[in-house]
Write a protein that holds these residues in place. Structure first.
Motif, short mmCIF file in Angstrom:
data_model
loop_
_atom_site.label_atom_id
_atom_site.label_comp_id
_atom_site.label_asym_id
_atom_site.label_seq_id
_atom_site.Cartn_x
_atom_site.Cartn_y
_atom_site.Cartn_z
N ILE A 80 28.20 49.08 57.80
CA ILE A 80 28.11 47.79 57.11
C ILE A 80 29.50 47.35 56.66
CG2 ILE A 80 27.10 46.57 55.16
CD1 ILE A 80 24.82 48.67 55.25
N TYR A 89 29.35 41.55 61.79
CA TYR A 89 28.36 40.65 61.19
C TYR A 89 27.41 40.10 62.25
CZ TYR A 89 31.45 40.62 57.10
OH TYR A 89 32.19 40.98 56.01
N VAL A 139 21.94 42.63 53.94
CA VAL A 139 21.50 43.34 55.14
C VAL A 139 19.98 43.25 55.20
CG1 VAL A 139 21.62 45.49 56.45
CG2 VAL A 139 23.42 44.95 54.78
N ILE A 148 23.18 41.07 59.32
CA ILE A 148 24.14 41.21 58.22
C ILE A 148 24.86 39.88 58.03
CG2 ILE A 148 26.19 42.41 57.36
CD1 ILE A 148 25.42 44.80 59.10
#
Length: 624
Positions: A583, A543, A571, A553
């Motif tokens: 992701i 993240y 995102v 993110i």
């Protein structure tokens, strides 16, 4: 109390004008700073003098009507009864005040509901259309609001013709509704002095009166307030909340004896208990209101109660609260005002009334808001970080890790306080100005997604939805006239329908609808909550920010409105190239990309691998 003064008509038809002046020799709590007014006599003059007495001449002080001076529990009343009552019509008046040193001033009524045609005359109406706005059936809490900031003059200048600006606003309400907003914050409509040729409204003088320039129609002067009531009704018919941007930090002195009457009603105006420095703060050449005195606190509270109940408003945005928030006096000024208004709303059974403050433009707003306890507060970092004039990310073309703290907008605010987030407002150059041109509007898209997916009350400035370019100098003290901040900037409605305007409006409408459809996006939940701002790459769990690739993110989640949990993985790609990312997803299974055609993806190892994220755009993966 103050809403009772000015012109009044009893249920049995008696009419009167009453001027109230507080006096601390009668009621010591009225003020601790200030002196006696030293008024000897008050006369009423107006355009009705010859109607009341054929021997009198209109606007003539010598044949003006002497008021009756009496004492009440808080000060002095100067009253003139109309006997017999005046017939239906629109009437203008002023007070001619004589002081102990023989000074004579002609002054407007501090509690007038109507402005006159010129020279700061006050007015009242007998008869006319009923002023009865429709209320909103179900007010939403602050976190559910999507607000449109509207400057009445600029918004209508291009198309209103000779109509009152208030009437012309109604023409565009359906267009605004199509943006999927549910509230309008009107920049101040409270009356300013007549010697001000153009105003944003941040220089009030007659706090109970709507600005004449917005409601004036020479053929129907009796309908001034009913025009405002009709606008509010039209908004409420469309389920649009009505918020008023209100200035309670200072008042406009005006020139001569024009301007704030409670300044000029003292023989020595600087002894007026209504004006004085409560806290060191800029007043831009205007009169600071002295909240150390009870009369000032009561006056501004009564002003808010009047607008809230008489016109069935849904809340306020309090301008420049730093100017009446003194930490050394937490029981006065802004904290007391907000507390009193919350109590009043509760007593009147008014739910979800918004009390939103505009305070410090930095993170200090969090501490101030937590002390004052409004329902919301403007969080300017959400704008200044990406669109600050010199150092904004969109200006420099480089997002950095500090943005992670900005996106976590609700952090450190008390749970009852909702930040107001925006990327443009009336005080600064527009988004497209900062980007260099309207043609570069697409560079704002990732920031638009952030606006739609972060915690807070969302605000959109008028013209932002089609990318109007306007440059405002941050400091215009040495600016040439064409660059002064407060000047007309009419909305260019041709841009509303051109190719860029249509595309941008569609994007804003789509993103705001996304927010409305997903209650979880309005929650305060944000991960990573404690992101290390020294990191320039994703955290170990994937993240945060990758500064080199210009992608971010973050995870949002909350109740979906039906008791079920919904999750979002947001995102953002600020670069000009598609980025292929790994992701992280909080659970396995199917997720839907709400931004890109509702594409469905599936994972079994808590990740999407090498997933393409479009340039200057993003993805919002959703699962419930």
């Amino acid at each position: 109390m103050y809403e009772q003064f000015g012109f009044a008509r009893s249920v049995t038809g008696e009419q009167s004008l009453t001027l109230f002046v507080p006096d601390n020799t009668i009621d010591p709590k009225q003020y601790v700073r200030g002196g006696p007014c030293r008024i000897v006599e008050v006369r009423v003059i107006g355009d009705f003098q010859s109607l009341v007495d054929p021997r009198a001449t209109n606007w003539d002080a010598a044949t003006g009507f002497v008021t009756n001076k009496t004492q009440n529990a808080n000060g002095y009343l100067f009253t003139y009864p109309f006997d017999p009552p005046l017939p239906d019509g629109y009437y203008q008046y002023q007070y001619v005040v004589r002081f102990e040193d023989s000074t004579v001033r002609t002054i407007g009524d501090p509690c007038t509901r109507y402005g006159g045609d010129l020279e700061d005359r006050s007015a009242f109406v007998v008869g006319g259309t009923l002023v009865e706005p429709l209320g909103l059936d179900n007010r939403l809490p602050s976190e559910d609001l999507i607000v449109y900031e509207l400057m009445i003059d600029d918004f209508t200048e291009e198309y209103r013709g000779n109509r009152p600006a208030i009437d012309a606003v109604v023409d565009k309400l359906d267009a605004l509704k199509s943006l999927n907003i549910n509230a309008i914050e009107f920049m101040p409509w409270i009356a300013w002095p007549d010697d001000v040729t153009f105003s944003w409204g941040y220089d009030p003088a007659y706090f109970f009166s709507v600005e004449s320039a917005y409601v004036h129609d020479v053929a129907k002067r009796v309908d001034r307030l009913s025009r405002l009531a009709n606008l509010i009704t039209e908004c409420h018919n469309r389920k649009l909340h009505v918020l008023l941007d209100i200035v309670l930090q200072h008042a406009r002195q005006g020139s001569g004896t024009n301007g704030f009457p409670y300044y000029w009603l003292w023989q020595n105006p600087i002894e007026s208990p209504f004006v004085g420095q409560f806290v060191p703060a800029p007043t831009y050449g205007m009169l600071p209101l002295d909240y150390d005195n009870f009369c000032t606190q009561q006056f501004v509270t009564d002003v808010c109660k009047y607008w809230l109940t008489r016109f069935k408003l849904d809340g306020f945005r309090f301008d420049q609260v730093t100017g009446y928030d003194n930490p050394h006096f937490p029981q006065e000024g802004a904290p007391k005002l907000v507390a009193d208004l919350k109590q009043y709303a509760q007593e009147q059974h008014l739910s979800n009334v918004s009390f939103i403050l505009e305070d410090d433009w930095g993170y200090q707003v969090i501490q101030d808001a937590n002390m004052i306890q409004p329902t919301g507060a403007w969080f300017d970092q959400f704008r200044s970080a990406p669109f600050g004039i010199f150092t904004g990310y969109a200006v420099t073309g480089q997002v950095n890790s500090q943005y992670m703290r900005v996106l976590n907008a609700a952090r450190d605010f008390d749970s009852s306080i909702c930040p107001t987030i925006y990327i443009e407002n009336h005080d600064h150059g527009t988004v497209t100005c900062r980007l260099g041109s309207r043609d570069r509007w697409y560079k704002a898209q990732s920031y638009m997604i952030a606006l739609a997916t972060c915690s807070g009350t969302v605000l959109i400035h008028n013209g932002q939805e089609w990318g109007q370019v306007e440059d405002l100098w941050e400091d215009d003290s040495n600016a040439p006239p064409q660059f002064k901040r407060v000047q007309p900037r009419p909305l260019r409605w041709a841009e509303f329908g051109d190719a860029i305007g249509q595309t941008m409006r569609d994007q804003y409408s789509f993103l705001m609808d996304l927010r409305l459809q997903h209650k979880g996006l309005r929650s305060p939940n944000f991960y990573p909550n404690d992101y290390d701002l020294n990191w320039h790459n994703f955290s170990p769990d994937g993240y945060g920010i990758d500064e080199q690739r210009q992608v971010i993110i973050y995870h949002r989640w909350g109740d979906s409105g039906d008791g079920r949990l919904e999750r979002f993985m947001v995102v953002l790609n600020f670069s000009d190239a598609t980025q292929y990312l790994d992701i992280p997803l909080s659970i396995n299974g199917q997720w839907t990309d709400l931004l890109n055609g509702n594409a469905v993806v599936s994972t079994q190892d808590y990740h999407l691998h090498n997933y393409p994220v479009p340039s200057n755009w993003g993805c919002v993966f959703w699962q419930k």
